[in-house]
Design an enzyme around this catalytic site. Sequence first.
Site, short mmCIF file in Angstrom:
data_model
loop_
_atom_site.label_atom_id
_atom_site.label_comp_id
_atom_site.label_asym_id
_atom_site.label_seq_id
_atom_site.Cartn_x
_atom_site.Cartn_y
_atom_site.Cartn_z
N GLN A 67 -9.20 2.38 -0.32
CA GLN A 67 -9.01 2.71 -1.74
C GLN A 67 -9.97 3.81 -2.16
O GLN A 67 -9.58 4.75 -2.86
CB GLN A 67 -9.19 1.45 -2.60
CG GLN A 67 -8.10 0.42 -2.31
CD GLN A 67 -8.28 -0.88 -3.07
OE1 GLN A 67 -9.32 -1.11 -3.67
NE2 GLN A 67 -7.28 -1.73 -3.02
N ASP A 117 -6.86 -8.08 4.79
CA ASP A 117 -6.09 -8.90 3.85
C ASP A 117 -5.47 -10.12 4.53
O ASP A 117 -4.96 -11.02 3.85
CB ASP A 117 -5.00 -8.06 3.17
CG ASP A 117 -5.59 -6.95 2.32
OD1 ASP A 117 -6.76 -7.09 1.89
OD2 ASP A 117 -4.91 -5.94 2.09
N SER A 165 0.84 -1.21 0.00
CA SER A 165 0.00 0.00 0.00
C SER A 165 0.87 1.25 0.00
O SER A 165 0.60 2.22 -0.72
CB SER A 165 -0.89 0.02 1.25
OG SER A 165 -1.78 -1.06 1.22
N ARG A 187 -2.72 -13.96 -2.16
CA ARG A 187 -2.85 -14.31 -0.74
C ARG A 187 -3.39 -15.72 -0.55
O ARG A 187 -3.07 -16.40 0.43
CB ARG A 187 -3.71 -13.27 -0.01
CG ARG A 187 -3.13 -11.88 -0.13
CD ARG A 187 -3.48 -10.93 0.97
NE ARG A 187 -3.07 -9.59 0.59
CZ ARG A 187 -1.83 -9.10 0.69
NH1 ARG A 187 -0.87 -9.82 1.21
NH2 ARG A 187 -1.55 -7.87 0.30
#
Length: 428
Positions: free
Chosen positions: A168, A314, A21, A387
């Site tokens: 986001q 996440d 990020s 992931r």
Amino acid sequence: MKLETHAQGLKGTITVPGDKSISHRSIMFGAIAHGRTEVSDILRGEDVISTINAFRAMGVEIEDDGDKIIIEGRGFEGLKAPQTPLDMGNSGTTTRLISGILAGRPFDSELFGDDSLSKRPMDRVAQPLRQMGAKIKGQTARDLPPLKISGTQQLKEIDYKLPVASAQVKSALIFAALQTDKKSVSRIVEKEKTRNHTEDMLLQFGGELAISGKNILVPGGQELRGQKVSVPGDISSAAFWLVAGLIVPNSEIELRNVGINETRTGILDVIEMMQGQVVVLSEDKVNKSASLVVRTSQLVGCEISGQLIPRLIDELPIIALLATQAAGETIIKDAEELRLKETDRIAVVTDILQAMGAEITPTSDGMIIRGKTPLHATKVNTQGDHRIGMMAAIAALLVNDDEMILERSEAIKTSYPEFFTDMESLLK
Ligand code: SPQ
């Protein structure tokens, strides 16, 4: 590829790759600021490369000297119309954040991505950006990519309450708000607090904003100055070794320079609730980073819900695996956003862990996991989700019975190109 199974203990030290990020944002701020930005320890994963290539295609000079990334920014007005559609690859962050920048530029652009990105809804950014005056057109009512953006230099300020907890969307609106008239102020109200790297970096680049609880006020007409940025390691990548260290017997792993911004450390709170042993060492308060040492632990189940969810969104795939090895039940709620990531992570995580023998039930907004289940070998597919691939590779370490195969393992390069090299070093 064939995965390592039957691990006898993971030992060693890992410096996890740069935060994804923060890496994206360092390129974006460098490109829209005036002057030189130097970024050290950036993540050179495929998603960040998509961001770099997109800004190069808009005429921004970005050099990689092998150590640092150097960006020669010429302000928002330095961005030029790209000659071809911009390839966002697999990156939701690139697509959504860049939309907020392009909304205020006086040219047309088109954004496209891979199969997974082409299924991710962009209406969450397109709708508020349209309210500000940009013309944006995606596919279907959800504005799936490809996305056509006709920006305007007359963007209007916005007063917007986010319907979803999304860093986001918040970030796209901050980038758009910076391009509104000098006298205007936009108000962005978060549903839940999410990662605050855009806010932090705006201040670092000499910009202005005011935060009060979930309200963010952003004045228009801002000019930013290039900076030196040092990217801490990604706690979302460290999460795989934190879980591996807790569940593989006889393990002790030190993770160096891990970012511990509190909007990202939900996994450390969960490990504490589950009675896992993680020690935080040598904290660097300026860089918001620390070393973490993890040891094999006896774990208990817990409930994960509410405000905690955006702080570990996440990490939920790997936390689901952690829960399969804890005593009792773990309940994950309020995580419906997981269905809109690179894959539907509720469906894919439950399918893979069930196929390996775990007792796990999907719900509309999470999972219920009964712990202490042995895991068995099977053939699994990342479905293009990094992931998911790393979660499966860590799960394989617990398998004793047979060969475990991972298909489409290349997806892992999205956020962690050195993942298998680091795993090898811990298995030695
Ligand atoms: O970039 P992308 O594909 O959206 O990446 C993911 C990930 O798992 O790496 C989500 F799939 O992380 C997002 C995260 O879920 C990265 C991000 C950011 O950098 O702002 C914010 C989160 O998404 P959001 O919009 O729900 O806050």
